[in-house]
Motif scaffolding. Sequence first.
Motif, PDB file in Angstrom:
ATOM      1  N   PRO A 215      -9.704  35.146 -32.279  1.00 54.72           N
ATOM      2  CA  PRO A 215      -8.956  33.894 -32.222  1.00 54.72           C
ATOM      3  C   PRO A 215      -9.486  33.076 -31.046  1.00 54.72           C
ATOM      4  O   PRO A 215      -9.931  33.632 -30.041  1.00 54.72           O
ATOM      5  CB  PRO A 215      -7.513  34.343 -31.985  1.00 54.72           C
ATOM      6  CG  PRO A 215      -7.625  35.687 -31.340  1.00 54.72           C
ATOM      7  CD  PRO A 215      -8.906  36.293 -31.837  1.00 54.72           C
ATOM      8  N   LEU A 216      -9.478  31.773 -31.195  1.00 56.56           N
ATOM      9  CA  LEU A 216      -9.914  30.926 -30.093  1.00 56.56           C
ATOM     10  C   LEU A 216      -8.929  29.806 -29.870  1.00 56.56           C
ATOM     11  O   LEU A 216      -8.132  29.468 -30.741  1.00 56.56           O
ATOM     12  CB  LEU A 216     -11.329  30.396 -30.328  1.00 56.56           C
ATOM     13  CG  LEU A 216     -11.606  29.469 -31.513  1.00 56.56           C
ATOM     14  CD1 LEU A 216     -11.278  28.031 -31.177  1.00 56.56           C
ATOM     15  CD2 LEU A 216     -13.047  29.586 -31.903  1.00 56.56           C
ATOM     16  N   LYS A 217      -9.006  29.260 -28.683  1.00 55.71           N
ATOM     17  CA  LYS A 217      -8.139  28.149 -28.302  1.00 55.71           C
ATOM     18  C   LYS A 217      -8.969  27.184 -27.469  1.00 55.71           C
ATOM     19  O   LYS A 217      -9.684  27.591 -26.561  1.00 55.71           O
ATOM     20  CB  LYS A 217      -6.958  28.667 -27.478  1.00 55.71           C
ATOM     21  CG  LYS A 217      -5.978  27.609 -27.039  1.00 55.71           C
ATOM     22  CD  LYS A 217      -5.174  27.114 -28.190  1.00 55.71           C
ATOM     23  CE  LYS A 217      -4.171  26.065 -27.739  1.00 55.71           C
ATOM     24  NZ  LYS A 217      -3.706  25.259 -28.829  1.00 55.71           N
ATOM     25  N   GLY A 218      -8.901  25.908 -27.803  1.00 55.22           N
ATOM     26  CA  GLY A 218      -9.604  24.902 -27.032  1.00 55.22           C
ATOM     27  C   GLY A 218      -8.804  24.497 -25.818  1.00 55.22           C
ATOM     28  O   GLY A 218      -7.598  24.273 -25.899  1.00 55.22           O
ATOM     29  N   LEU A 219      -9.471  24.438 -24.667  1.00 58.94           N
ATOM     30  CA  LEU A 219      -8.837  24.021 -23.418  1.00 58.94           C
ATOM     31  C   LEU A 219      -9.561  22.804 -22.877  1.00 58.94           C
ATOM     32  O   LEU A 219     -10.784  22.740 -22.905  1.00 58.94           O
ATOM     33  CB  LEU A 219      -8.932  25.130 -22.364  1.00 58.94           C
ATOM     34  CG  LEU A 219      -8.295  26.464 -22.686  1.00 58.94           C
ATOM     35  CD1 LEU A 219      -8.602  27.454 -21.572  1.00 58.94           C
ATOM     36  CD2 LEU A 219      -6.796  26.312 -22.845  1.00 58.94           C
TER      37      LEU A 219
ATOM     38  N   LEU B   6      -8.542  36.816 -26.794  1.00 54.74           N
ATOM     39  CA  LEU B   6      -8.534  35.388 -27.105  1.00 54.74           C
ATOM     40  C   LEU B   6      -9.691  34.721 -26.381  1.00 54.74           C
ATOM     41  O   LEU B   6      -9.864  34.900 -25.175  1.00 54.74           O
ATOM     42  CB  LEU B   6      -7.206  34.758 -26.664  1.00 54.74           C
ATOM     43  CG  LEU B   6      -7.071  33.245 -26.813  1.00 54.74           C
ATOM     44  CD1 LEU B   6      -7.065  32.845 -28.287  1.00 54.74           C
ATOM     45  CD2 LEU B   6      -5.802  32.759 -26.117  1.00 54.74           C
ATOM     46  N   PHE B   7     -10.513  33.961 -27.122  1.00 50.17           N
ATOM     47  CA  PHE B   7     -11.571  33.150 -26.521  1.00 50.17           C
ATOM     48  C   PHE B   7     -10.981  31.777 -26.254  1.00 50.17           C
ATOM     49  O   PHE B   7     -10.557  31.085 -27.181  1.00 50.17           O
ATOM     50  CB  PHE B   7     -12.773  33.022 -27.465  1.00 50.17           C
ATOM     51  CG  PHE B   7     -13.747  34.137 -27.332  1.00 50.17           C
ATOM     52  CD1 PHE B   7     -13.361  35.449 -27.414  1.00 50.17           C
ATOM     53  CD2 PHE B   7     -15.082  33.863 -27.109  1.00 50.17           C
ATOM     54  CE1 PHE B   7     -14.265  36.491 -27.297  1.00 50.17           C
ATOM     55  CE2 PHE B   7     -16.002  34.885 -26.995  1.00 50.17           C
ATOM     56  CZ  PHE B   7     -15.589  36.204 -27.086  1.00 50.17           C
ATOM     57  N   GLU B   8     -10.941  31.391 -24.990  1.00 51.35           N
ATOM     58  CA  GLU B   8     -10.485  30.065 -24.612  1.00 51.35           C
ATOM     59  C   GLU B   8     -11.727  29.266 -24.234  1.00 51.35           C
ATOM     60  O   GLU B   8     -12.468  29.635 -23.329  1.00 51.35           O
ATOM     61  CB  GLU B   8      -9.492  30.148 -23.460  1.00 51.35           C
ATOM     62  CG  GLU B   8      -8.226  30.896 -23.872  1.00 51.35           C
ATOM     63  CD  GLU B   8      -7.264  31.089 -22.726  1.00 51.35           C
ATOM     64  OE1 GLU B   8      -6.122  30.609 -22.854  1.00 51.35           O
ATOM     65  OE2 GLU B   8      -7.656  31.713 -21.725  1.00 51.35           O
ATOM     66  N   ILE B   9     -11.957  28.179 -24.944  1.00 49.53           N
ATOM     67  CA  ILE B   9     -13.187  27.405 -24.821  1.00 49.53           C
ATOM     68  C   ILE B   9     -12.882  26.075 -24.134  1.00 49.53           C
ATOM     69  O   ILE B   9     -11.954  25.361 -24.518  1.00 49.53           O
ATOM     70  CB  ILE B   9     -13.792  27.150 -26.214  1.00 49.53           C
ATOM     71  CG1 ILE B   9     -14.131  28.486 -26.873  1.00 49.53           C
ATOM     72  CG2 ILE B   9     -15.014  26.262 -26.120  1.00 49.53           C
ATOM     73  CD1 ILE B   9     -14.457  28.360 -28.333  1.00 49.53           C
ATOM     74  N   TYR B  10     -13.682  25.754 -23.129  1.00 49.56           N
ATOM     75  CA  TYR B  10     -13.541  24.470 -22.445  1.00 49.56           C
ATOM     76  C   TYR B  10     -14.189  23.398 -23.311  1.00 49.56           C
ATOM     77  O   TYR B  10     -15.388  23.143 -23.222  1.00 49.56           O
ATOM     78  CB  TYR B  10     -14.166  24.535 -21.051  1.00 49.56           C
ATOM     79  CG  TYR B  10     -13.452  25.508 -20.145  1.00 49.56           C
ATOM     80  CD1 TYR B  10     -12.171  25.230 -19.675  1.00 49.56           C
ATOM     81  CD2 TYR B  10     -14.042  26.704 -19.787  1.00 49.56           C
ATOM     82  CE1 TYR B  10     -11.495  26.123 -18.863  1.00 49.56           C
ATOM     83  CE2 TYR B  10     -13.373  27.613 -18.964  1.00 49.56           C
ATOM     84  CZ  TYR B  10     -12.108  27.309 -18.506  1.00 49.56           C
ATOM     85  OH  TYR B  10     -11.440  28.206 -17.706  1.00 49.56           O
TER      86      TYR B  10
END
Length: 190
Positions: free
Chosen positions: A80-84, A107-111
């Motif tokens: 799962p990923l989340k855009g930050l 969780l992959f949080e992507i800038y």
Amino acid sequence: EADIQAWGDRFRCWGIDHRVFYGDTQNIYDPCWQQFRALKEEVFTDGRKIDLQAVDSGDGETQSAVYDFCETFGKGEIFPLKGLRVTERTKEKFKVTDLPNYEYLSLFEIYVDLYKNALSRYFTQEERFDDSDYPDGWHTYANSYSDEYFRQLTTEQRVRTTMPSGNVKIQWVQHGRNEAFDLNVYNLDS
């Protein structure tokens, strides 16, 4: 939604197909999730399969369903990923966070601002007619892509605002649905 893209040297991109899966996205047993799952096994005319790696965890409404769906693949298969948004200068492009209550998931949080800036540069390049000399990041899309897809691809704009303190704040502002732009950001990151 899914955007199937092929990538070459120097971030050259070919949009192959954009698909929308309708249904109850909060229920991982709904046909929409099963249709999405089938992408991983689909074989294209050149014999290749899709390298499905990440699923956007959404705006919170479908977050637990996305986590459950990703966990069904096992450890390290799909994340799962989340855009930050970038709120401070960082050289990091993403961070990985362990998810409590999930044995196999991180969780992959992507800038996303870093990738949005790159896409913006790619999308504003002038077309060249010598195929061997396309600039870095050149995107080509199949004829099947809809006008709505391209509206969503261009709905976000960088806005520069001068604050009362005199500091300048630059941020991405969305003017309508932006799923196509998000899909391109996440494909660029992959």
